[in-house]
Design a protein around this motif. Sequence first.
Motif, PDB file in Angstrom:
ATOM      1  N   CYS A   6      -8.348  -1.691  10.245  1.00  0.00           N
ATOM      2  CA  CYS A   6      -8.655  -1.619   8.812  1.00  0.00           C
ATOM      3  C   CYS A   6      -7.707  -2.558   8.048  1.00  0.00           C
ATOM      4  O   CYS A   6      -6.489  -2.466   8.209  1.00  0.00           O
ATOM      5  N   CYS A   9      -5.499  -0.233   5.250  1.00  0.00           N
ATOM      6  CA  CYS A   9      -4.398   0.693   5.564  1.00  0.00           C
ATOM      7  C   CYS A   9      -3.830   0.502   6.969  1.00  0.00           C
ATOM      8  O   CYS A   9      -2.839   1.129   7.314  1.00  0.00           O
ATOM      9  N   TYR A  11      -5.326   1.259   9.813  1.00  0.00           N
ATOM     10  CA  TYR A  11      -5.889   2.193  10.805  1.00  0.00           C
ATOM     11  C   TYR A  11      -6.632   1.390  11.883  1.00  0.00           C
ATOM     12  O   TYR A  11      -7.326   0.417  11.577  1.00  0.00           O
ATOM     13  N   CYS A  39     -13.434   4.127   6.852  1.00  0.00           N
ATOM     14  CA  CYS A  39     -12.118   4.383   7.459  1.00  0.00           C
ATOM     15  C   CYS A  39     -11.708   5.839   7.202  1.00  0.00           C
ATOM     16  O   CYS A  39     -11.710   6.285   6.063  1.00  0.00           O
ATOM     17  N   CYS A  42      -8.407   5.740   4.739  1.00  0.00           N
ATOM     18  CA  CYS A  42      -8.386   5.260   3.352  1.00  0.00           C
ATOM     19  C   CYS A  42      -9.769   5.121   2.728  1.00  0.00           C
ATOM     20  O   CYS A  42      -9.889   4.855   1.547  1.00  0.00           O
ATOM     21  N   ALA A  44     -12.046   2.790   3.409  1.00  0.00           N
ATOM     22  CA  ALA A  44     -12.578   1.421   3.363  1.00  0.00           C
ATOM     23  C   ALA A  44     -13.833   1.323   4.244  1.00  0.00           C
ATOM     24  O   ALA A  44     -13.920   1.971   5.287  1.00  0.00           O
TER      25      ALA A  44
HETATM   26 FE    FE Z   1      -8.168   2.215   6.113  1.00  0.00          FE
END
Ligand code: FE
Length: 218
Positions: A6, A9, A11, A39, A42, A44
């Motif tokens: 991601c 963030c 991830y 995600c 976060c 996304a």
């Molecule tokens: Fe994220």
Amino acid sequence: MKKYKCSVCGYIYDPEKGDPVNGVPPGTPFENLPRSWACPRCGALKPMFHSIGEHIFTHNILRGFYQSEDFVYYVIAVVLFVAGVSIIGVAVMHFLRGFSIINILNAVNDVLLVIIVMEILSTVLMYLTERRISLTPFLIIGLISSIRRILMVSALMSANESMTELQFHHSILDLLVSAGIVLVLIFSYYLLSRVTATSERCIGCPGYEKREEDRPEL
Ligand code: FE
């Protein structure tokens, strides 16, 4: 299977593990995730992910865009908060001027305006924290605006004793239209709350089916 990261963030989506938070089973490749997948950390969306090792220039631009958008929303939130506090100050001043009908109506008018500002502020904060927009605040804002209009027209009618017949008819029409809008908005709010409640609990209802379709094929 490739892992994806991601850009917002950090991830990492590992196909071997899947995404237990969103109900994605282990062994699901990133490409097979539904478009609506987001995600788990976060929120996304898929375009914000890049495969590890991939050139991340474009993603950095996108990330910058999202961050600057958030910055604008934070500025709007602060401005709304300051505006709300200022209007409360004005309302207190109106109230302290004396207990005339006009002053009390002005104070009520200011309080309704503060509620409108707070509804917009809560919408902005909801977008920043949960990345979603609700229709409810806009219905409430419309409702309060119409009630403010009714109060204002009523106050003008009672204050203006030398009103002509034409002005009187216009004011009555204004009040009827505003009252009609209030009724329509209340009915819309009732329908919206019913649809939301139904789709959240009823298997087979439109909202539920839509969420099921979004799940990845196992
Ligand atoms: Fe994220």
